[in-house]
Design an enzyme around this catalytic site. Sequence first.
Site, PDB file in Angstrom:
ATOM      1  N   GLU A 170      48.219-105.400  83.398  1.00 58.52           N
ATOM      2  CA  GLU A 170      48.468-105.137  84.824  1.00 58.52           C
ATOM      3  C   GLU A 170      49.813-104.423  84.990  1.00 58.52           C
ATOM      4  OE1 GLU A 170      47.050-105.517  87.996  1.00 58.52           O
ATOM      5  OE2 GLU A 170      48.990-104.723  88.637  1.00 58.52           O
ATOM      6  N   HIS A 230      31.776-106.973 103.818  1.00 58.47           N
ATOM      7  CA  HIS A 230      31.672-107.518 105.181  1.00 58.47           C
ATOM      8  C   HIS A 230      32.486-106.707 106.176  1.00 58.47           C
ATOM      9  CE1 HIS A 230      34.298-109.934 102.556  1.00 58.47           C
ATOM     10  NE2 HIS A 230      35.131-110.029 103.555  1.00 58.47           N
ATOM     11  N   HIS A 239      32.069-136.714 105.432  1.00 56.64           N
ATOM     12  CA  HIS A 239      32.623-137.347 104.239  1.00 56.64           C
ATOM     13  C   HIS A 239      31.494-137.737 103.289  1.00 56.64           C
ATOM     14  CE1 HIS A 239      35.218-139.703 101.668  1.00 56.64           C
ATOM     15  NE2 HIS A 239      34.281-140.651 101.675  1.00 56.64           N
TER      16      HIS A 239
HETATM   17  P1  FAD Z   1      28.762 -98.344  99.373  1.00 61.89           P
HETATM   18  O1  FAD Z   1      28.272 -99.715  99.175  1.00 61.89           O
HETATM   19  O2  FAD Z   1      29.502 -97.698  98.259  1.00 61.89           O
HETATM   20  O3  FAD Z   1      27.479 -97.467  99.736  1.00 61.89           O
HETATM   21  C1  FAD Z   1      27.533 -96.092  99.876  1.00 61.89           C
HETATM   22  C2  FAD Z   1      26.139 -95.536  99.682  1.00 61.89           C
HETATM   23  O4  FAD Z   1      26.119 -94.180 100.082  1.00 61.89           O
HETATM   24  C3  FAD Z   1      25.662 -95.547  98.221  1.00 61.89           C
HETATM   25  O5  FAD Z   1      24.369 -96.056  98.148  1.00 61.89           O
HETATM   26  C4  FAD Z   1      25.674 -94.078  97.817  1.00 61.89           C
HETATM   27  O6  FAD Z   1      24.675 -93.752  96.875  1.00 61.89           O
HETATM   28  C5  FAD Z   1      25.383 -93.421  99.145  1.00 61.89           C
HETATM   29  N1  FAD Z   1      25.871 -92.043  99.258  1.00 61.89           N
HETATM   30  C6  FAD Z   1      27.094 -91.559  99.002  1.00 61.89           C
HETATM   31  N2  FAD Z   1      27.165 -90.246  99.313  1.00 61.89           N
HETATM   32  C7  FAD Z   1      25.940 -89.912  99.774  1.00 61.89           C
HETATM   33  C8  FAD Z   1      25.388 -88.715 100.272  1.00 61.89           C
HETATM   34  N3  FAD Z   1      26.105 -87.600 100.393  1.00 61.89           N
HETATM   35  N4  FAD Z   1      24.076 -88.713 100.645  1.00 61.89           N
HETATM   36  C9  FAD Z   1      23.320 -89.847 100.543  1.00 61.89           C
HETATM   37  N5  FAD Z   1      23.803 -91.006 100.095  1.00 61.89           N
HETATM   38  C10 FAD Z   1      25.105 -91.037  99.731  1.00 61.89           C
HETATM   39  N6  FAD Z   1      32.971-106.683  98.456  1.00 61.89           N
HETATM   40  C11 FAD Z   1      32.846-107.891  99.027  1.00 61.89           C
HETATM   41  O7  FAD Z   1      33.009-108.012 100.244  1.00 61.89           O
HETATM   42  N7  FAD Z   1      32.525-109.004  98.285  1.00 61.89           N
HETATM   43  C12 FAD Z   1      32.342-108.924  96.939  1.00 61.89           C
HETATM   44  O8  FAD Z   1      32.058-109.933  96.296  1.00 61.89           O
HETATM   45  C13 FAD Z   1      32.476-107.665  96.315  1.00 61.89           C
HETATM   46  N8  FAD Z   1      32.287-107.552  94.992  1.00 61.89           N
HETATM   47  C14 FAD Z   1      32.399-106.323  94.410  1.00 61.89           C
HETATM   48  C15 FAD Z   1      32.252-106.238  93.033  1.00 61.89           C
HETATM   49  C16 FAD Z   1      32.389-105.019  92.404  1.00 61.89           C
HETATM   50  C17 FAD Z   1      32.214-104.930  90.914  1.00 61.89           C
HETATM   51  C18 FAD Z   1      32.660-103.844  93.176  1.00 61.89           C
HETATM   52  C19 FAD Z   1      32.760-102.492  92.532  1.00 61.89           C
HETATM   53  C20 FAD Z   1      32.816-103.922  94.541  1.00 61.89           C
HETATM   54  C21 FAD Z   1      32.700-105.171  95.170  1.00 61.89           C
HETATM   55  N9  FAD Z   1      32.883-105.310  96.541  1.00 61.89           N
HETATM   56  C22 FAD Z   1      32.789-106.534  97.122  1.00 61.89           C
HETATM   57  C23 FAD Z   1      33.184-104.151  97.402  1.00 61.89           C
HETATM   58  C24 FAD Z   1      31.904-103.665  98.115  1.00 61.89           C
HETATM   59  O9  FAD Z   1      30.936-103.354  97.142  1.00 61.89           O
HETATM   60  C25 FAD Z   1      32.199-102.456  98.964  1.00 61.89           C
HETATM   61  O10 FAD Z   1      33.271-102.727  99.833  1.00 61.89           O
HETATM   62  C26 FAD Z   1      30.988-102.078  99.795  1.00 61.89           C
HETATM   63  O11 FAD Z   1      29.886-101.780  98.976  1.00 61.89           O
HETATM   64  C27 FAD Z   1      31.292-100.875 100.681  1.00 61.89           C
HETATM   65  O12 FAD Z   1      30.161-100.579 101.446  1.00 61.89           O
HETATM   66  P2  FAD Z   1      29.897 -99.096 101.963  1.00 61.89           P
HETATM   67  O13 FAD Z   1      28.639 -99.174 102.735  1.00 61.89           O
HETATM   68  O14 FAD Z   1      31.105 -98.573 102.609  1.00 61.89           O
HETATM   69  O15 FAD Z   1      29.684 -98.208 100.647  1.00 61.89           O
HETATM   70  P1  NAI Z   2      42.131-103.902  93.068  1.00 55.94           P
HETATM   71  O1  NAI Z   2      42.841-103.044  94.028  1.00 55.94           O
HETATM   72  O2  NAI Z   2      41.676-105.239  93.462  1.00 55.94           O
HETATM   73  O3  NAI Z   2      43.055-104.117  91.781  1.00 55.94           O
HETATM   74  C1  NAI Z   2      43.528-103.058  91.013  1.00 55.94           C
HETATM   75  C2  NAI Z   2      44.656-103.564  90.122  1.00 55.94           C
HETATM   76  O4  NAI Z   2      44.957-102.568  89.171  1.00 55.94           O
HETATM   77  C3  NAI Z   2      45.939-103.841  90.907  1.00 55.94           C
HETATM   78  O5  NAI Z   2      46.444-105.103  90.568  1.00 55.94           O
HETATM   79  C4  NAI Z   2      46.855-102.713  90.480  1.00 55.94           C
HETATM   80  O6  NAI Z   2      48.229-103.064  90.491  1.00 55.94           O
HETATM   81  C5  NAI Z   2      46.367-102.453  89.064  1.00 55.94           C
HETATM   82  N1  NAI Z   2      46.656-101.110  88.556  1.00 55.94           N
HETATM   83  C6  NAI Z   2      46.591 -99.935  89.231  1.00 55.94           C
HETATM   84  N2  NAI Z   2      46.913 -98.909  88.401  1.00 55.94           N
HETATM   85  C7  NAI Z   2      47.172 -99.452  87.189  1.00 55.94           C
HETATM   86  C8  NAI Z   2      47.555 -98.907  85.929  1.00 55.94           C
HETATM   87  N3  NAI Z   2      47.719 -97.606  85.759  1.00 55.94           N
HETATM   88  N4  NAI Z   2      47.740 -99.751  84.892  1.00 55.94           N
HETATM   89  C9  NAI Z   2      47.560-101.103  85.052  1.00 55.94           C
HETATM   90  N5  NAI Z   2      47.214-101.665  86.225  1.00 55.94           N
HETATM   91  C10 NAI Z   2      47.020-100.860  87.280  1.00 55.94           C
HETATM   92  O7  NAI Z   2      40.934-102.989  92.535  1.00 55.94           O
HETATM   93  P2  NAI Z   2      39.632-103.344  91.704  1.00 55.94           P
HETATM   94  O8  NAI Z   2      39.767-104.628  91.000  1.00 55.94           O
HETATM   95  O9  NAI Z   2      39.338-102.109  90.945  1.00 55.94           O
HETATM   96  O10 NAI Z   2      38.564-103.507  92.846  1.00 55.94           O
HETATM   97  C11 NAI Z   2      38.264-102.402  93.717  1.00 55.94           C
HETATM   98  C12 NAI Z   2      37.885-102.875  95.078  1.00 55.94           C
HETATM   99  O11 NAI Z   2      36.648-103.545  95.053  1.00 55.94           O
HETATM  100  C13 NAI Z   2      38.904-103.814  95.668  1.00 55.94           C
HETATM  101  O12 NAI Z   2      39.582-103.109  96.677  1.00 55.94           O
HETATM  102  C14 NAI Z   2      38.144-104.942  96.240  1.00 55.94           C
HETATM  103  O13 NAI Z   2      38.333-105.009  97.622  1.00 55.94           O
HETATM  104  C15 NAI Z   2      36.686-104.641  95.944  1.00 55.94           C
HETATM  105  N6  NAI Z   2      36.132-105.823  95.291  1.00 55.94           N
HETATM  106  C16 NAI Z   2      36.008-106.963  96.031  1.00 55.94           C
HETATM  107  C17 NAI Z   2      35.546-108.121  95.456  1.00 55.94           C
HETATM  108  C18 NAI Z   2      35.471-109.338  96.275  1.00 55.94           C
HETATM  109  O14 NAI Z   2      35.594-109.258  97.486  1.00 55.94           O
HETATM  110  N7  NAI Z   2      35.258-110.508  95.675  1.00 55.94           N
HETATM  111  C19 NAI Z   2      35.130-108.169  94.051  1.00 55.94           C
HETATM  112  C20 NAI Z   2      35.359-106.935  93.352  1.00 55.94           C
HETATM  113  C21 NAI Z   2      35.821-105.814  93.977  1.00 55.94           C
END
Ligand code: FAD
Ligand code: NAI
EC number: 1.8.1.4
Length: 475
Positions: free
Chosen positions: A213, A331, A454
């Site tokens: 990190e 959300h 509880h």
């Molecule tokens: P997206 O979900 O990215 O959807 C965008 C859609 O648009 C995609 O289907 C894409 O194919 C489509 N698209 C893009 N450009 C075009 C185009 N030009 N024409 C047609 N289609 C297109 N958030 C949480 O709240 N809780 C979690 O537990 C959580 N876990 C996560 C775990 C991981 C590993 C990752 C990567 C993210 C996680 N997130 C979580 C974040 C969450 O996935 C995103 O915040 C959320 O999906 C955003 O929704 P969105 O609708 O903005 O975009």
């Molecule tokens: P993140 O923003 O949560 O964490 C990225 C981390 O990488 C930070 O701690 C940052 O300081 C570090 N970092 C950045 N550049 C770096 C470098 N060059 N070398 C080492 N460390 C570096 O991003 P993450 O984990 O990629 O998730 C992306 C998004 O997906 C988040 O914004 C999150 O909101 C969403 N997400 C949400 C989840 C949930 O709600 N449970 C689960 C997974 C993802």
Amino acid sequence: MSQAFDVVVIGAGPGGYIAAIRAAQLGFKVACIDEWKNAAGGPAPGGTCTNVGCIPSKALLQSSEHFEHANHHFADHGISTGKVTMDVAKMVARKDGVVKQNNDGILYLLKKNKVTFFHGRGSFVAAAEGGYQIKVAGAAEEVISGKQVIVATGSNARALPGAEFDEVNVLSNDGALRVGAVPKKLGVIGSGVIGLEIGSVWRRLGAEVVVLEAMPAFLPSADEGVAKEALKVFTKQGLKIELGVKISEIKNGKKGVSVAYTNAKGEAQELAVDKLIVSIGRVANTIGLNPEAVGLQLDERGAIMVDADCRTNLPGVWAVGDVVRGPMLAHKAEEEGVAVAERIAGQHGHVNFNTIPYVIYTSPEIAWVGKTEQQLKAEGVVYKAGQFPFLANGRARALGDTTGFVKIVADATSDEILGVHIIGPQASELIAEAVMAMEFKASAEDIARICHAHPSLSESTKEAALAVDKRTLNF
Ligand code: FAD
Ligand code: NAI
């Protein structure tokens, strides 16, 4: 004759498909375009969240947690299992099944609400009288029109310069969720949400996981007390977390990946791993959207510029979710989608950014809403804090999961709750009560006076509220 719609939504992630459904509920003729393909090339709506984010990561977290429990905790309950093994291919196939159920569910919901779904890439062609022309490039190509357009094109993983994702050795969230066998040694760059959640999955399954990190502090956006406890627990579980590193070079070779970096003391280090997850944040996605055709403004980071109500610089064009400012959470995207559909209908859609919950689905889970203690100090707000440990909660003891605590911070004068911070079992569920309380501007005393079942974990929230007034009953 091109098809004409009242509302065209580009993207069917949680922002887009929810906006489309709400707009249809409000009586509009709605189209929703999404390009995501499943393995067979068919539509897979749901976006990052459903396909390579929230849903698949939670499926793997659940499987790996069962494995961890069977290996390390069943014996405490008198259950002996013999040698427990993990079939990674089956675990990944189950996860794929869960994803498909969600894809199918969204297609069903769009149909049920009479939203016309287009599978393909949507891009701006031109402003037309009373709206916009949008090209859909899928199996066939056609141009449709929308009086109003909602862009919900989401985000993509940020790559480290010089270490492009090959999804074999250097993995984004996509590759990290479909690794075929437990890597012996796994490197993770970035100790954010993805690094901790997916790192935990592979650590539980037996990988040696090293997290590098850049920031000197761990989870700086969480409450300091929670972050401190989390670092202690994750380290004890076996995650090796190095803070304050600077990555200098990543070499992706046939035998794995080597990462050259300097540690917090400035010493040069080399880490050799079988697989490397790069989880250093995400970037807004406008690839292929052709915003230039209509003059849609992006900010310096490539996100679509919007005002507080998700209005872009173009009349009738809105943008929601990961492609705009604000936390990248499913959300949050959904709430913005609903609010925009309601604004289009002339209603007063509203998103309260102060009450968006944050959850990290590790074990213990971490969840919070509102201000942290360090934020309140920096803002000069005079506050009271109350904390209650799960160690003193009967249900947590019965569960055999007593790590962590609930902390409530409240205004010193009015007693209004300003933030709730939880690390512990079911924090993701417990936080809902806190969100509700803050949405209704509850005081700590309000929670303290509510009857909680509880034995339940939620009694810890009540006790934390009592602790704000220094009168816990069970601690
Ligand atoms: P997206 O979900 O990215 O959807 C965008 C859609 O648009 C995609 O289907 C894409 O194919 C489509 N698209 C893009 N450009 C075009 C185009 N030009 N024409 C047609 N289609 C297109 N958030 C949480 O709240 N809780 C979690 O537990 C959580 N876990 C996560 C775990 C991981 C590993 C990752 C990567 C993210 C996680 N997130 C979580 C974040 C969450 O996935 C995103 O915040 C959320 O999906 C955003 O929704 P969105 O609708 O903005 O975009
Ligand atoms: P993140 O923003 O949560 O964490 C990225 C981390 O990488 C930070 O701690 C940052 O300081 C570090 N970092 C950045 N550049 C770096 C470098 N060059 N070398 C080492 N460390 C570096 O991003 P993450 O984990 O990629 O998730 C992306 C998004 O997906 C988040 O914004 C999150 O909101 C969403 N997400 C949400 C989840 C949930 O709600 N449970 C689960 C997974 C993802």
